[in-house]
Design an enzyme around this catalytic site. Sequence first.
Site, short mmCIF file in Angstrom:
data_model
loop_
_atom_site.label_atom_id
_atom_site.label_comp_id
_atom_site.label_asym_id
_atom_site.label_seq_id
_atom_site.Cartn_x
_atom_site.Cartn_y
_atom_site.Cartn_z
N ASP A 141 2.59 -35.58 32.76
CA ASP A 141 3.83 -35.09 33.36
C ASP A 141 3.58 -34.80 34.84
O ASP A 141 2.86 -33.87 35.19
CB ASP A 141 4.30 -33.82 32.64
N ASP B 134 4.55 -31.20 36.08
CA ASP B 134 3.64 -30.17 35.59
C ASP B 134 2.31 -30.21 36.33
O ASP B 134 1.75 -29.17 36.70
CB ASP B 134 3.41 -30.33 34.08
N ARG C 105 16.11 -34.14 31.45
CA ARG C 105 16.08 -35.09 30.34
C ARG C 105 16.10 -34.36 29.00
O ARG C 105 15.34 -33.41 28.80
CB ARG C 105 14.84 -35.97 30.42
#
Length: 206
Positions: free
Chosen positions: A197, A200, A102
């Site tokens: 996220d 992550d 993205r």
Amino acid sequence: MGVQVVDHPLAQSLLAALRDRATPPPLFRLLAKRLALLLCLEATRDLPTASYEVETPLARATGARLAQALVAVPVLRAGLGMLEAVTELFPEVTVGYVGLERDHATFEPSLYYSKLPPLEGRAVLLLDPMLATGHSAAAACRSLESAGAEKVTLLSVVAAPEGIAHLQKFHPEIGIVTAAIDDGLDQRAYIVPGLGDFGDRLFGTL
């Protein structure tokens, strides 16, 4: 299928623990897998089956087996956190991969990798834990449909209303199974309250 929220008490308990910012990556991975198991069970509830006869120790009995082959396609990299749940439930599943990146300025995805098995006549589970803007999911769906997919169900841990609306506008035939529909997106296109996220937190790259 439309949108289905898995509101089982266990699913909601797992989701709350995933949301907790104090949950470390090893536990996050375990919780994600367990929640993905529940999402996968719900997503495959209506798969067609065929009857066949088996011999029990006492008599013959009629059983059922899947009548349609299954393909799992995680969106790299976060979708990998859901894949093991699918392969455990369905050891015969075929696995493909879609890599999307993205642009953090435009929020538009670009395809950088695609490796898909034959999809014609198979049920496809698209694994993308965070349905935010819906652009990545829509791009993945385009890739799958161009490869011959006819029945695709998206499994997401958390979905935003904006992402659901975008996906339903451009791919109304896609089913969505999620553990929660959150409030919406912030200015960075992160789901709120969300869980941060996913990739992550899954891989410890915070």
